[in-house]
Design a protein around this motif. Structure first.
Motif, PDB file in Angstrom:
ATOM      1  N   THR A  43      -5.947  -4.142   6.103  1.00  0.00           N
ATOM      2  CA  THR A  43      -4.556  -4.877   5.866  1.00  0.00           C
ATOM      3  C   THR A  43      -4.369  -4.795   4.456  1.00  0.00           C
ATOM      4  O   THR A  43      -5.186  -4.746   3.505  1.00  0.00           O
ATOM      5  N   LYS A  44      -2.947  -5.249   3.912  1.00  0.00           N
ATOM      6  CA  LYS A  44      -2.497  -5.656   2.811  1.00  0.00           C
ATOM      7  C   LYS A  44      -3.438  -6.613   2.185  1.00  0.00           C
ATOM      8  O   LYS A  44      -3.820  -7.762   2.716  1.00  0.00           O
ATOM      9  N   SER A  45      -3.874  -6.344   0.921  1.00  0.00           N
ATOM     10  CA  SER A  45      -4.531  -7.566   0.132  1.00  0.00           C
ATOM     11  C   SER A  45      -3.833  -8.855   0.247  1.00  0.00           C
ATOM     12  O   SER A  45      -2.735  -8.987   0.104  1.00  0.00           O
ATOM     13  N   ALA A  46      -4.555  -9.765   0.642  1.00  0.00           N
ATOM     14  CA  ALA A  46      -3.981 -11.095   0.984  1.00  0.00           C
ATOM     15  C   ALA A  46      -4.360 -12.021  -0.001  1.00  0.00           C
ATOM     16  O   ALA A  46      -5.572 -12.037  -0.526  1.00  0.00           O
ATOM     17  N   ILE A  67       3.709   5.969  -8.870  1.00  0.00           N
ATOM     18  CA  ILE A  67       3.816   4.631  -9.799  1.00  0.00           C
ATOM     19  C   ILE A  67       4.045   3.469  -8.977  1.00  0.00           C
ATOM     20  O   ILE A  67       4.746   3.493  -8.234  1.00  0.00           O
ATOM     21  N   ASN A  68       3.238   2.246  -9.067  1.00  0.00           N
ATOM     22  CA  ASN A  68       3.419   1.009  -8.417  1.00  0.00           C
ATOM     23  C   ASN A  68       3.193  -0.389  -9.282  1.00  0.00           C
ATOM     24  O   ASN A  68       1.997  -0.318  -9.735  1.00  0.00           O
ATOM     25  N   SER A  69       4.011  -1.018  -9.154  1.00  0.00           N
ATOM     26  CA  SER A  69       3.937  -2.478  -9.510  1.00  0.00           C
ATOM     27  C   SER A  69       4.387  -3.567  -8.744  1.00  0.00           C
ATOM     28  O   SER A  69       5.118  -4.176  -8.984  1.00  0.00           O
ATOM     29  N   MET A  70       3.724  -3.405  -7.502  1.00  0.00           N
ATOM     30  CA  MET A  70       4.121  -4.397  -6.291  1.00  0.00           C
ATOM     31  C   MET A  70       4.309  -5.780  -6.707  1.00  0.00           C
ATOM     32  O   MET A  70       4.841  -6.699  -6.042  1.00  0.00           O
ATOM     33  N   GLY A  71       2.954  -5.896  -7.104  1.00  0.00           N
ATOM     34  CA  GLY A  71       2.750  -7.572  -7.550  1.00  0.00           C
ATOM     35  C   GLY A  71       2.251  -8.144  -6.410  1.00  0.00           C
ATOM     36  O   GLY A  71       2.386  -9.498  -6.259  1.00  0.00           O
ATOM     37  N   LEU A  72       1.377  -7.611  -5.496  1.00  0.00           N
ATOM     38  CA  LEU A  72       0.750  -8.448  -4.565  1.00  0.00           C
ATOM     39  C   LEU A  72       1.672  -8.963  -3.592  1.00  0.00           C
ATOM     40  O   LEU A  72       1.169 -10.172  -3.190  1.00  0.00           O
ATOM     41  N   PRO A  73       2.843  -8.225  -2.985  1.00  0.00           N
ATOM     42  CA  PRO A  73       3.464  -8.986  -2.100  1.00  0.00           C
ATOM     43  C   PRO A  73       2.691  -9.136  -0.688  1.00  0.00           C
ATOM     44  O   PRO A  73       2.084  -7.926  -0.298  1.00  0.00           O
ATOM     45  N   ASN A  74       2.517 -10.149   0.211  1.00  0.00           N
ATOM     46  CA  ASN A  74       2.028 -10.131   1.311  1.00  0.00           C
ATOM     47  C   ASN A  74       2.370 -11.414   1.922  1.00  0.00           C
ATOM     48  O   ASN A  74       2.852 -12.368   1.375  1.00  0.00           O
ATOM     49  N   ILE A 125     -13.380  -7.034  -0.471  1.00  0.00           N
ATOM     50  CA  ILE A 125     -12.546  -7.902  -1.470  1.00  0.00           C
ATOM     51  C   ILE A 125     -12.102  -7.152  -2.707  1.00  0.00           C
ATOM     52  O   ILE A 125     -12.786  -6.442  -3.286  1.00  0.00           O
ATOM     53  N   ASN A 126     -10.814  -7.327  -3.045  1.00  0.00           N
ATOM     54  CA  ASN A 126     -10.094  -6.566  -4.126  1.00  0.00           C
ATOM     55  C   ASN A 126     -10.454  -7.196  -5.449  1.00  0.00           C
ATOM     56  O   ASN A 126      -9.917  -8.371  -5.773  1.00  0.00           O
ATOM     57  N   PHE A 127     -11.249  -6.387  -6.213  1.00  0.00           N
ATOM     58  CA  PHE A 127     -11.289  -6.819  -7.621  1.00  0.00           C
ATOM     59  C   PHE A 127     -10.567  -6.075  -8.594  1.00  0.00           C
ATOM     60  O   PHE A 127     -10.809  -5.991  -9.800  1.00  0.00           O
ATOM     61  N   SER A 128      -9.316  -5.371  -8.091  1.00  0.00           N
ATOM     62  CA  SER A 128      -8.908  -4.361  -9.181  1.00  0.00           C
ATOM     63  C   SER A 128      -7.236  -4.463  -8.936  1.00  0.00           C
ATOM     64  O   SER A 128      -6.696  -3.229  -9.156  1.00  0.00           O
ATOM     65  N   CYS A 129      -6.668  -5.456  -8.605  1.00  0.00           N
ATOM     66  CA  CYS A 129      -5.129  -5.509  -8.488  1.00  0.00           C
ATOM     67  C   CYS A 129      -4.569  -5.287  -9.946  1.00  0.00           C
ATOM     68  O   CYS A 129      -4.964  -6.336 -10.761  1.00  0.00           O
ATOM     69  N   PRO A 130      -3.997  -4.426 -10.517  1.00  0.00           N
ATOM     70  CA  PRO A 130      -3.656  -4.304 -12.014  1.00  0.00           C
ATOM     71  C   PRO A 130      -2.190  -4.857 -12.052  1.00  0.00           C
ATOM     72  O   PRO A 130      -1.577  -4.691 -13.311  1.00  0.00           O
ATOM     73  N   ASN A 131      -1.570  -5.315 -11.021  1.00  0.00           N
ATOM     74  CA  ASN A 131      -0.157  -5.689 -11.341  1.00  0.00           C
ATOM     75  C   ASN A 131       0.392  -6.953 -11.402  1.00  0.00           C
ATOM     76  O   ASN A 131       1.596  -7.394 -10.783  1.00  0.00           O
ATOM     77  N   VAL A 132      -0.472  -8.221 -11.385  1.00  0.00           N
ATOM     78  CA  VAL A 132      -0.224  -9.216 -11.261  1.00  0.00           C
ATOM     79  C   VAL A 132      -0.150  -9.825 -12.678  1.00  0.00           C
ATOM     80  O   VAL A 132      -0.812 -10.085 -13.372  1.00  0.00           O
ATOM     81  N   VAL A 192     -11.288   4.576  -5.650  1.00  0.00           N
ATOM     82  CA  VAL A 192     -10.882   3.882  -6.787  1.00  0.00           C
ATOM     83  C   VAL A 192      -9.491   3.259  -6.252  1.00  0.00           C
ATOM     84  O   VAL A 192      -8.721   3.801  -5.644  1.00  0.00           O
ATOM     85  N   ASN A 193      -9.226   2.027  -6.831  1.00  0.00           N
ATOM     86  CA  ASN A 193      -7.757   1.515  -7.075  1.00  0.00           C
ATOM     87  C   ASN A 193      -6.945   2.356  -8.163  1.00  0.00           C
ATOM     88  O   ASN A 193      -7.532   3.163  -8.636  1.00  0.00           O
ATOM     89  N   SER A 194      -5.660   2.153  -7.956  1.00  0.00           N
ATOM     90  CA  SER A 194      -4.843   3.092  -8.847  1.00  0.00           C
ATOM     91  C   SER A 194      -5.357   2.736 -10.412  1.00  0.00           C
ATOM     92  O   SER A 194      -6.011   1.871 -10.736  1.00  0.00           O
ATOM     93  N   VAL A 195      -4.863   3.884 -11.034  1.00  0.00           N
ATOM     94  CA  VAL A 195      -5.302   3.908 -12.454  1.00  0.00           C
ATOM     95  C   VAL A 195      -4.252   3.067 -13.156  1.00  0.00           C
ATOM     96  O   VAL A 195      -2.934   3.351 -13.246  1.00  0.00           O
TER      97      VAL A 195
HETATM   98  O1  LIG Z   1       0.727  -4.333  -6.862  1.00  0.00           O
HETATM   99  C1  LIG Z   1       0.117  -4.450  -5.784  1.00  0.00           C
HETATM  100  O2  LIG Z   1       0.111  -5.096  -4.990  1.00  0.00           O
HETATM  101  C2  LIG Z   1      -1.171  -3.685  -5.848  1.00  0.00           C
HETATM  102  N1  LIG Z   1      -0.926  -2.397  -6.329  1.00  0.00           N
HETATM  103  C3  LIG Z   1      -2.186  -1.401  -6.556  1.00  0.00           C
HETATM  104  O3  LIG Z   1      -2.013  -0.092  -6.861  1.00  0.00           O
HETATM  105  N2  LIG Z   1      -3.391  -1.855  -6.154  1.00  0.00           N
HETATM  106  C4  LIG Z   1      -3.675  -3.099  -6.001  1.00  0.00           C
HETATM  107  O4  LIG Z   1      -4.893  -3.663  -5.534  1.00  0.00           O
HETATM  108  C5  LIG Z   1      -2.579  -3.976  -5.586  1.00  0.00           C
HETATM  109  I1  LIG Z   1      -2.876  -6.022  -5.010  1.00  0.00           I
END
Ligand SMILES: O=C(O)c1[nH]c(=O)[nH]c(=O)c1I
Length: 310
Positions: A43-46, A67-74, A125-132, A192-195
């Motif tokens: 599932t998407k990181s909650a 490239i993504n900067s979703m910002g943890l939408p969930n 458990i996600n230790f690596s969201c780069p976009n918040v 890995v998570n995204s660079v």
């Molecule tokens: O921006 C996101 O939602 C996001 N984007 C990523 O590339 N990795 C992540 O862990 C997350 I939480």
């Protein structure tokens, strides 16, 4: 060929599944993964509360990746907890749940809720969201990561995993492995998570491609394959008692083969799944199976982690 594998003793019919964040925020997307040829689904990181995430455009394909900067939408963790409660665990493919609390306290509350529900799903458990914005990622703060694991591992009790960012320094591989080694039920690392915090600029308009964070966002896809392979192999070598799930740059059976050769016990797909959709999994299974047959390998364990050096 036999593409089956297991993570922490849980069988997967094949090595492939989605990277958290892609095709997995809503139930209809998860249903499409369930009906696809994937070997599992996550599932998407909650977060504790639902989140809109960052303003769009916030994801774009770019040459050799994304490239993504979703910002943890969930939808908030309770949505995914309910999904996990309703999930039919007699399915051939297991359910993984990604948690990415905005604080250790939030991670504790979410973990406690999942543990109380006592479901067969596996936590990543996600230790690596780069976009918040304003939230530095745990994966690059070794002391904070150790502290988080010291709190969370005993709470989870059963086997679980963590999603790590890419590292680029041998000393960091050593330090992170040293921390992970302390936690017996930390069964797998997803590398890995995204660079993090790349910048894509349009030459004609002279403008950043995505809106959030002045255009800074995580890089994925083909361009990060070799960084991903290094992280998979670095932790495979350093943590023989744990497993590594490989993710980064897999667009065909060939890159999946390389991830497994580097030590991966399963392979997640992000950018290519976003671009191609769940039909991708049928293609990847066929391509990897053909490669294994051509090379004389019958099962994943015939070649997993057996990359040679000169
Ligand atoms: O921006 C996101 O939602 C996001 N984007 C990523 O590339 N990795 C992540 O862990 C997350 I939480």
């Amino acid at each position: 060929a036999d593409l089956s594998t297991n993570i922490a003793g849980v069988p997967l019919p094949n090595v492939f599944f989605n990277a958290s964040g892609v095709w997995c925020q809503h139930e209809h997307e998860l249903q499409a993964l369930l009906e696809s040829q994937s070997g599992s689904l996550i599932t998407k990181s909650a977060t504790f509360e639902p989140r809109e995430g960052n303003p769009s455009p916030r994801y774009l394909p770019i040459p050799n990746g994304s490239i993504n900067s979703m910002g943890l939408p969930n939808e908030g963790y309770e949505y995914y907890l309910n999904y996990a409660r309703k999930f039919d665990y007699s399915h051939t493919k297991p359910l993984f749940i990604s948690l990415s609390g905005l604080s250790l306290a939030d991670n504790v509350k979410m973990v406690e809720a999942f543990v109380a529900a006592d479901l067969p799903c596996m936590l990543e458990i996600n230790f690596s969201c780069p976009n918040v914005p304003g939230k530095p990622q745990l994966g690059y703060d070794i002391e904070a990561m150790d502290n988080a694991l010291a709190t969370l591992a005993p709470l989870v009790k059963k086997p679980f995993g963590i999603k790590l960012p890419p590292y680029f320094d041998i000393a960091h591989f050593d330090q992170v492995a040293g921390v992970c080694q302390k936690y017996d039920n930390l069964a797998f690392l997803t590398c890995v998570n995204s660079v993090g915090n790349g910048l894509a600029i349009d030459f004609e308009t002279e403008t950043a491609l995505i809106k959030p964070k002045d255009g800074f966002g995580g890089l994925g896809g083909a361009m990060i394959l070799n960084t991903a392979l290094a992280n998979v192999n670095a932790f495979h070598r350093r943590l023989p008692g744990k497993q590594v799930i490989g993710v980064g740059g897999v667009t065909s059976g060939k890159e999946a083969f390389l991830h497994i050769l580097a030590g991966a016990s399963a392979v997640q797909i992000g950018t290519q799944l976003k671009e191609e959709g769940p039909a991708l999994f049928e293609r990847l299974n066929k391509e990897l199976s053909d490669i294994m047959m051509a090379k004389g390998y019958n099962s994943i364990e015939d070649f997993r982690g057996k990359v040679k050096t000169l």
